[in-house]
Design a protein around this motif. Sequence first.
Motif, PDB file in Angstrom:
ATOM      1  N   PRO B 400      32.278  39.818  52.736  1.00  0.00           N
ATOM      2  CA  PRO B 400      33.454  38.622  53.532  1.00  0.00           C
ATOM      3  C   PRO B 400      34.800  39.864  53.399  1.00  0.00           C
ATOM      4  O   PRO B 400      35.206  39.469  52.199  1.00  0.00           O
ATOM      5  N   ARG B 401      35.275  39.305  54.815  1.00  0.00           N
ATOM      6  CA  ARG B 401      36.394  40.181  54.774  1.00  0.00           C
ATOM      7  C   ARG B 401      37.061  41.699  54.271  1.00  0.00           C
ATOM      8  O   ARG B 401      37.294  41.843  53.762  1.00  0.00           O
ATOM      9  N   ARG B 402      35.788  42.249  54.005  1.00  0.00           N
ATOM     10  CA  ARG B 402      35.718  43.355  53.265  1.00  0.00           C
ATOM     11  C   ARG B 402      36.525  43.772  51.579  1.00  0.00           C
ATOM     12  O   ARG B 402      37.401  44.138  51.782  1.00  0.00           O
ATOM     13  N   ARG B 403      36.294  42.037  51.437  1.00  0.00           N
ATOM     14  CA  ARG B 403      36.901  41.884  49.947  1.00  0.00           C
ATOM     15  C   ARG B 403      35.942  41.698  49.280  1.00  0.00           C
ATOM     16  O   ARG B 403      35.126  41.567  49.168  1.00  0.00           O
ATOM     17  N   ILE B 404      36.275  42.623  48.031  1.00  0.00           N
ATOM     18  CA  ILE B 404      36.149  42.328  46.413  1.00  0.00           C
ATOM     19  C   ILE B 404      36.995  41.341  45.593  1.00  0.00           C
ATOM     20  O   ILE B 404      37.706  41.628  45.551  1.00  0.00           O
ATOM     21  N   LEU B 405      35.628  40.264  45.481  1.00  0.00           N
ATOM     22  CA  LEU B 405      36.816  38.835  44.664  1.00  0.00           C
ATOM     23  C   LEU B 405      37.192  38.847  43.178  1.00  0.00           C
ATOM     24  O   LEU B 405      35.886  39.197  42.394  1.00  0.00           O
ATOM     25  N   LEU B 406      37.364  38.946  42.714  1.00  0.00           N
ATOM     26  CA  LEU B 406      37.666  38.991  41.028  1.00  0.00           C
ATOM     27  C   LEU B 406      38.251  37.853  40.004  1.00  0.00           C
ATOM     28  O   LEU B 406      39.685  37.689  40.626  1.00  0.00           O
ATOM     29  N   PRO B 437      45.795  35.025  36.249  1.00  0.00           N
ATOM     30  CA  PRO B 437      44.930  33.722  35.836  1.00  0.00           C
ATOM     31  C   PRO B 437      45.112  32.817  37.231  1.00  0.00           C
ATOM     32  O   PRO B 437      46.291  32.443  37.234  1.00  0.00           O
ATOM     33  N   GLY B 438      44.205  31.814  37.082  1.00  0.00           N
ATOM     34  CA  GLY B 438      43.945  30.819  38.289  1.00  0.00           C
ATOM     35  C   GLY B 438      44.109  31.050  39.633  1.00  0.00           C
ATOM     36  O   GLY B 438      44.064  29.526  40.150  1.00  0.00           O
ATOM     37  N   ARG B 439      44.045  32.141  40.093  1.00  0.00           N
ATOM     38  CA  ARG B 439      43.451  32.557  41.506  1.00  0.00           C
ATOM     39  C   ARG B 439      42.861  33.672  41.536  1.00  0.00           C
ATOM     40  O   ARG B 439      42.886  34.499  41.023  1.00  0.00           O
ATOM     41  N   VAL B 440      42.621  33.815  42.775  1.00  0.00           N
ATOM     42  CA  VAL B 440      41.192  35.363  43.437  1.00  0.00           C
ATOM     43  C   VAL B 440      42.691  36.929  43.071  1.00  0.00           C
ATOM     44  O   VAL B 440      42.912  36.459  43.478  1.00  0.00           O
ATOM     45  N   PHE B 441      41.451  37.393  42.866  1.00  0.00           N
ATOM     46  CA  PHE B 441      42.401  38.885  42.481  1.00  0.00           C
ATOM     47  C   PHE B 441      41.486  39.720  44.328  1.00  0.00           C
ATOM     48  O   PHE B 441      39.878  39.959  43.693  1.00  0.00           O
ATOM     49  N   ARG B 442      42.207  40.255  45.148  1.00  0.00           N
ATOM     50  CA  ARG B 442      41.581  40.749  46.215  1.00  0.00           C
ATOM     51  C   ARG B 442      41.934  41.842  46.218  1.00  0.00           C
ATOM     52  O   ARG B 442      42.433  42.936  46.135  1.00  0.00           O
ATOM     53  N   VAL B 443      40.147  42.926  45.994  1.00  0.00           N
ATOM     54  CA  VAL B 443      40.586  44.253  46.283  1.00  0.00           C
ATOM     55  C   VAL B 443      39.442  44.527  46.971  1.00  0.00           C
ATOM     56  O   VAL B 443      38.158  44.535  47.453  1.00  0.00           O
ATOM     57  N   PRO B 444      40.079  45.345  47.774  1.00  0.00           N
ATOM     58  CA  PRO B 444      39.139  46.372  49.501  1.00  0.00           C
ATOM     59  C   PRO B 444      38.312  46.669  49.129  1.00  0.00           C
ATOM     60  O   PRO B 444      38.189  47.564  47.889  1.00  0.00           O
ATOM     61  N   SER B 445      36.975  46.533  49.935  1.00  0.00           N
ATOM     62  CA  SER B 445      35.729  46.648  49.755  1.00  0.00           C
ATOM     63  C   SER B 445      35.844  48.527  50.303  1.00  0.00           C
ATOM     64  O   SER B 445      34.765  49.018  49.535  1.00  0.00           O
ATOM     65  N   SER B 446      36.624  49.163  50.614  1.00  0.00           N
ATOM     66  CA  SER B 446      36.959  50.326  51.105  1.00  0.00           C
ATOM     67  C   SER B 446      36.772  51.440  49.338  1.00  0.00           C
ATOM     68  O   SER B 446      36.387  52.598  49.902  1.00  0.00           O
ATOM     69  N   LEU B 447      37.525  50.634  48.740  1.00  0.00           N
ATOM     70  CA  LEU B 447      37.029  51.327  47.060  1.00  0.00           C
ATOM     71  C   LEU B 447      35.964  51.917  46.390  1.00  0.00           C
ATOM     72  O   LEU B 447      35.927  52.534  46.121  1.00  0.00           O
ATOM     73  N   THR B 459      32.058  49.399  38.191  1.00  0.00           N
ATOM     74  CA  THR B 459      32.296  48.945  37.483  1.00  0.00           C
ATOM     75  C   THR B 459      33.304  48.675  37.666  1.00  0.00           C
ATOM     76  O   THR B 459      34.384  50.233  38.220  1.00  0.00           O
ATOM     77  N   ILE B 460      34.379  47.932  38.544  1.00  0.00           N
ATOM     78  CA  ILE B 460      35.986  47.678  38.038  1.00  0.00           C
ATOM     79  C   ILE B 460      36.798  46.907  37.308  1.00  0.00           C
ATOM     80  O   ILE B 460      36.209  46.177  36.323  1.00  0.00           O
ATOM     81  N   SER B 461      37.580  48.397  36.869  1.00  0.00           N
ATOM     82  CA  SER B 461      38.459  47.797  35.835  1.00  0.00           C
ATOM     83  C   SER B 461      39.866  47.839  35.820  1.00  0.00           C
ATOM     84  O   SER B 461      40.154  48.644  37.383  1.00  0.00           O
ATOM     85  N   LEU B 462      41.236  47.725  35.094  1.00  0.00           N
ATOM     86  CA  LEU B 462      42.349  47.960  35.527  1.00  0.00           C
ATOM     87  C   LEU B 462      42.934  49.254  34.222  1.00  0.00           C
ATOM     88  O   LEU B 462      42.364  49.285  32.966  1.00  0.00           O
TER      89      LEU B 462
END
Lengths: 477, 463
Positions: B400-406, B437-447, B459-462
């Motif tokens: 959805p929305r071409r977003r990965i949510l974390l 923290p306390g809210r969703v972090f959104r990453v474009p799914s194109s990654l 795996t998604i990391s920072l």
Amino acid sequence: MNPRVSRSGPLPDGTADVAVIGGGVVGAAVARELAGRESDGRPLSVVLVEARADVGDGTSKASTAILHTGFDATPGTLESRLVRRGYELLGEYAGRAGVPVERTGAVLVAWTAEELAALPGLAAKAAKNGYLECETLGAEEVYRLVPALGPGVLGGLTVPGEAIICPWTTTLAFSLDALARGAHVVLNARVKGVEHDAGEETLLLTSRGTLRARWVVNAAGLGSGAIDRLFGHERFTVTPRRGELLVFDKMARPLADRIVLPVPSSRGKGVLISPTIYGNVMLGPTAEDLRDHADTSTSEAGFAFLVDKGLALMPALLQEEVTASYAGLRAATEHGDYQVHLDAARRYLVLGGIRSTGLTSSMALAEHAAGLLAETGLVTSVRDDLPDPPRMPNIGEAFPRPYACDDLIGEDPAYGTVVCFCERVTAGEIRDALASPLPPADLDGLRRRTRAMMGRCQGFFCGAEIGERLAPLEEPR
Amino acid sequence: MNVTTPDVAVVGGGPSGLTAAAGLAAAGLRVLVLDREREAGGVPRHSDHTGYGLRDLRTLMTGPAYARLLANRALEAGALVRTSAMVTGWAGERLLDVTTPEGRLRVDAGAVVLATGARERPRTARMVPGDRPPGVLTTGQLQNVVHLHHGRVGTRAVIVGAEPVSWSAVLTLREAGCRTVLMTTEHARPESYAAFSVPGRAALRVPVATATRVVRISGRDAVESVEVEDLRTGERRTVPCDTVVFTGGWIPDHELARAAGLAMDPGSRGPVVDNTLATSRPGVFAIGNLVHPVDTADVAALDGRHVVRHVQAYLAAGSPAASRTVDRSAARDFPYTARPSGSGTSPGTGTGGAHGDDESGNAGGRETGGTFADAIPLRAEAPFRWVFPGLVRPGAGAPPRRRILLWATEHRPIARVVVTQDGREIARRTLPWPVSPGRVFRVPSSLLSAADPRGGAITISLA
């Protein structure tokens, strides 16, 4: 509300044959029993006097809710005898009154060599208590019974007769039965003093005024020692022993479908894991002696201890949400047995120091009390015009509840209107509880009658709705 | 018991469920929404402030207006919305038991969409010890009391949490005449959007105690105080108050998902879904904050829009006249090469038809790119607690929305996102928003577009 129940206003006139102090499970059982007896062809008049606004609102509401076989009692004690007798009496009564009971059985689990070595002795002790069904098990068999146990089990002992029961419905059933038999229930009346007049009457000076009775039965639980002193005795001191418990979400129930008991050892009594009659899993209790007779708060240390124990006993349990934590105060005394004493001169009977086994032994204690009073000539026979026991609304998870009953909903849509979602409590059940002969005094009382708001959301969804339905209770009565 | 046989049963009539229902009904399907509340609309019903509708409706409105609008749209599209209808369990793969005031109902659905939402973890689940007086509640209960039931609360509140919902609690308390004397957060800085908390603090005059936790509630008949601990110093102090509100700390209302035995995500505690929002049980989908606890209502609603074509595709696959309805254009920015169907799983395994007995039409009609079972696991490393979706199904289009949510448990001012697969870095990008923290972090799914559809876990990391 039954006209013989009162939370405020004038106290019943005249002189009761018996005043029972303490509306816990024991006092309610005694009031029920005595209201079913007669003296010289006349029903005994009984008044149940409770300090709090509801019956079963003290120690009785916060027990481990196990119907005990008495396998581990000290052989030869009054407790051992009454638990065994009470197990039969309450088991039978529960069936007639609709008090939910699940015959889950228990297994004692040994985690150390010392505990393993203690198992045969426990089986022998059970036999001395007249309980012959225990069987020792190897570690594999224990894991087969309870696969979720943590690593390190060495062996176990089964106690197939141990069962779980609803302590709330039990106390309410006894109270309603007592009412139906003609007893009075006087709530919000804390006994502060006792006077004896020249005749045959005892005056109980309560926070709501003076009650008169020919005989007094002290079943005041945590207050039993203080009441005993009001009658001039120095026999025992009640030290509140706080037991903190954690209750886990119903999702945990498949992990524990029988009671997992600790083996008493030099490390202390240990904690148990038990399914609850409401479909949850309970972990506890802690054991901590207190001075304050009303401190049912929970503590950081207690939680930390239970989490630690739980992680070792059943790691998967700690993955589930805690839906309730509470602390019960057990009426521990310096004696190893129940404190039951008759003082014929003062027409007074004490049932004190009733520990966590009191739920199981309650009806046997009541029977025993009636027997002692028979010896004094007060009680002569059982009435032959007794009403049937009340039929209690089922709040046990294992038995049908209104939300799942087509015919009930067909007759009354309120039973199909789910108000408390987590516990599936319907508008019909809440309405019935509020209209019952002994209605709740507050949310906690409603919870004990219906399970409303005792679930995982704790009111996130339904709290306001239920609060509104309870609003009439806030009005002055 | 009455039996009804809709094409789709939607469980939960909040933003995601109602939006899904509107879309599915508009596509010509017979849709039944089951909502246990007296009115549909979900949580926005009692969130009496603006901020709703931005991403899905391109407008702004209050929660109650938004709830009414979504309910009306579902009805106008032809969905049947039953309220006071509580699903109590499963009688089969897509067979639901429902309690309503009109009697019990069995719903034999072609597909089921779970949209049961999330709730805040109450005091008990957070294991805060002390006395247990009334006056301790969650934001959900608070807003219900104030906005729907016009009840009263106290005069001095302590709020546990500093998420967006916590500020919503401040506003609700203020409306009810209750002052917030302290807001606590265990994080070193408030979790909320900086844009909200700074003026929030100024305009609402709410002191925020960071790195602080509530360790005890005192007061036997009513709340008298809370004890708070400074996590940096260990120092404790007592804050007098008569109300305590536990905010945030979301957990999905996942009872039905678990009762079905769906594969669950240990991080979010919702059911695992793939980019089509399919769960591990064929024909059972899960959307909204049940699967990402919690993002905003509009994002949840857009899950409802996203799931429509996948439910359609699933239902179409089960009928002999199946036509492929998957929109392949959406797959551009996602790994889309089909996994070879011979790789360990036999065709048709785990798919199931709209009606479980119809095995014949499955393999040919299902969405290209295999099944839930052979999708690629998507994982997230600390400081993330969960990632949505938990599975990537190659060839089935973007999420959805071409977003990965974390969901993060710590603050990071700069978000350097690294995506790896089988030890190989497949993408790296610094995103222009922080990790909070306390809210969703959104990453474009194109990654994820460079991922090998035949490869292992992503795996998604920072960095």
